[in-house]
Design an enzyme around this catalytic site. Structure first.
Site, PDB file in Angstrom:
ATOM      1  CG  ASP A 150      19.141  25.913  21.938  1.00 30.18           C
ATOM      2  OD1 ASP A 150      19.855  26.891  21.690  1.00 30.18           O
ATOM      3  OD2 ASP A 150      18.950  24.974  21.147  1.00 30.18           O
ATOM      4  CG  ASP A 212      23.026  24.904  15.530  1.00 30.58           C
ATOM      5  OD1 ASP A 212      23.372  25.488  16.571  1.00 30.58           O
ATOM      6  OD2 ASP A 212      21.871  24.489  15.325  1.00 30.58           O
TER       7      ASP A 212
HETATM    8  C1  GAL Z   1      20.096  24.861  18.254  1.00 27.59           C
HETATM    9  C2  GAL Z   1      21.244  24.176  18.938  1.00 27.59           C
HETATM   10  C3  GAL Z   1      21.361  22.790  18.352  1.00 27.59           C
HETATM   11  C4  GAL Z   1      20.078  22.033  18.588  1.00 27.59           C
HETATM   12  C5  GAL Z   1      18.891  22.809  18.071  1.00 27.59           C
HETATM   13  C6  GAL Z   1      17.575  22.216  18.494  1.00 27.59           C
HETATM   14  O1  GAL Z   1      19.947  26.148  18.750  1.00 27.59           O
HETATM   15  O2  GAL Z   1      22.416  24.912  18.758  1.00 27.59           O
HETATM   16  O3  GAL Z   1      22.475  22.133  18.912  1.00 27.59           O
HETATM   17  O4  GAL Z   1      19.930  21.770  19.967  1.00 27.59           O
HETATM   18  O5  GAL Z   1      18.902  24.148  18.517  1.00 27.59           O
HETATM   19  O6  GAL Z   1      16.495  22.891  17.953  1.00 27.59           O
END
Ligand code: GAL
Length: 527
Positions: A150, A212
């Protein structure tokens, strides 16, 4: 418009055969950071018990929430309430079920869970400053097979210095560290929430192209719509990731079908996001649709491209299956309209001639053999996916701009005014996608790949451009200079194509090229 394209000329094209998009389950959509050892193990059990593993879903991915901060030596620890025994027993358990284990980390310092889910122990746990040691931890010591990385920790809010880190530098360094640790086959998913740029295929096996996803039709539809034009970037066994599946989490059956079917048509990773231990039979049936899975997992590794836009909310997509330039193709009608709608397409628009055998894969029905065209009613928020098997493959006469790879395309910096696709009124009065702002720097080019010629020979290449808004460009066919296309030659050149797939590359290192709408190809003999 077409010439016959005989199968015999195409034997040489069947050499493709790539690793296909990742399939499995991920903890995030249902559980966010509230995960633990027994939960992950029970999902691994359910993956096997439901038969999903037998359909190809072979990853169990632990997303954010496992971190316990670093110890005094900078080593990872786990959240002791959630993973009291560390991660290794969980990974071993996943492996004991014949499944692969996926990890989660961040390219910067703090994870997104630290920022958005008050997960305090996820502070300074990302790869930054620990590339080699963390690669050792995840792969040599713990045995993970996959990692999603991430980027919250690479943004000013996610690290101590308040730094905006370079995505390209960070992901490339992490990839190198994983390789150096001896794991070049570990799949890394770049999670930067927008198409990061063409460098991503060197670092990542796949890369997120959207913010997301969340449950509900509007979110799923918006997520999907951000991926529609990205077909040129899913290539050579690297994939655009439309995010984890929301199938089985509250949408109607028709919406779930559209979600799943379009992820397959667009060759996205298929990571189930619902609780596998309580999955409903109709959800399971959809996720186990082997014919749709085969569209996602086709060895050519292609993402279907828009072949016709009927309206803002209705599109047809097409891609080859099994063999490049062969007689088997996937066609999809996707509608996000709130009304049912009629779709129709002539088979020659998807380069197939003669009698065409048609099977619809969402409902699983044989529609028999047809000639000329295919018509179909698609319900509101619906998608129908067809496997077409034609008698003949027809040679395509036009390659549109949005089928071209733009080396400078990226979505991270909207102000960069780099190469992009614009929907504009073309010279023929119809709205069409164009490629804009290509060129003006070394290595900034437009590339049509897999321009198919049945027999090879001399062709006239007529570039459809907006002549007044930019400069001409150098044209290379299969890496050979084919001349400079400009107003002086009416943007028309002759070039030799070989039998099979060809590349046509346009560039101008000094100036931005004029806006490109497409290229029309005509065998010179027929002129
Ligand atoms: C976001 C990501 C999600 C999930 C989340 C975890 O940035 O896009 O899919 O992994 O973080 O905190």
């Amino acid at each position: 418009m077409h010439r016959l394209f005989f199968a015999s000329a195409l034997v040489a094209l069947s050499a493709y055969g790539y690793e296909t998009p990742t399939m499995g389950w991920s903890s995030w959509n249902t559980y966010r950071v509230n995960i633990d050892e027994s939960l992950i193990k029970s999902q691994a059990d359910a993956m096997v018990a439901t038969g999903l593993k037998d359909c190809g879903y072979d990853h169990i991915n632990i997303d954010d929430g496992w971190f316990g901060g670093r110890d005094e030596n900078g080593r990872h620890t786990t959240n002791l309430k959630r993973f009291p025994n560390g991660l290794k027993p969980v990974v071993d358990y996943i492996h004991s079920k014949g499944l692969k284990a996926g990890a989660y980390s961040d390219a910067g310092e703090n994870t997104c869970g630290w920022k958005w889910d008050n997960d305090e122990l996820s502070y300074q746990v990302g790869f930054y400053d620990h590339d080699a040691a963390d690669a050792k931890f995840f792969f040599t010591e713990t045995g993970f097979d996959f990692i999603k990385v991430d980027f919250c920790g690479g943004l000013p809010y996610g690290n101590a210095k308040g730094e905006k880190m370079s995505e390209r530098e960070r992901y490339t360094a992490i990839r190198k560290a994983i390789d150096a640790e001896g794991f070049p086959n570990v799949r890394m998913n770049i999670c930067r929430w927008a198409y990061p740029g063409t460098w991503a295929s060197e670092a990542g096996f796949s890369w997120r192209v959207t913010p997301d996803i969340a449950e509900g039709w509007e979110n799923v539809r918006n997520t999907l719509n951000e991926g529609l034009l990205l077909a040129p970037y899913a290539y050579g066994g690297h994939y655009n990731d439309l995010d984890m599946l929301e199938v089985g989490r509250g949408m109607t059956l028709e919406e779930d079908r559209t979600h799943f079917a379009m992820w397959c048509v667009l060759a996205s990773p298929l990571l189930i996001g619902c609780d596998l231990t309580t999955i409903k039979p109709e959800t399971l049936e959809l996720l186990k649709n082997r014919e749709l899975i085969a569209i996602d997992q086709d060895p050519l590794g292609l993402q279907a491209a828009i072949v016709r836009q009927y309206a803002d909310d209705r599109y047809a997509f097409v891609k080859d299956l099994g063999k490049l330039g062969g007689t088997v193709r996937c066609l999809a009608f996707y509608s996000w309209s709130d009304e049912a709608s009629e779709f129709e397409i002539a088979f020659d628009e998807v380069d197939l001639g003669g009698k065409v055998k048609v099977r619809e894969l969402v409902e699983g029905v044989d529609l028999g053999t047809m000639e000329g065209k295919l018509s179909c009613k698609v319900p509101a928020h619906g998608t129908r996916v067809f496997r077409l098997e034609g008698e003949k493959r027809l040679e395509r006469r036009r390659y549109p701009a949005h089928w071209a790879f733009l080396s400078g395309y990226q979505e991270l910096d909207p102000d960069a005014r780099t190469a992009n696709y614009g929907l504009v009124k073309g010279n023929n009065g119809k709205y069409q996608y164009t490629a804009r702002r290509v060129g003006g720097a070394e290595g900034d080019y437009l590339l049509w790949r897999d321009v198919l010629s049945e027999a090879g020979g001399e062709y006239v290449l007529k570039f459809d451009v907006f002549p007044c808004d930019g400069a001409g460009f150098d044209v290379e066919v299969n890496g050979e200079n084919a001349g400079f296309a400009s107003k002086a030659c009416d943007f028309t050149l002759k070039a030799r194509l070989k039998a099979g797939p060809n590349t046509i590359r346009l560039s101008n290192d000094a100036e931005k090229m004029c806006t490109i709408c497409g290229v029309d190809l005509e065998p010179a003999a027929q002129q």
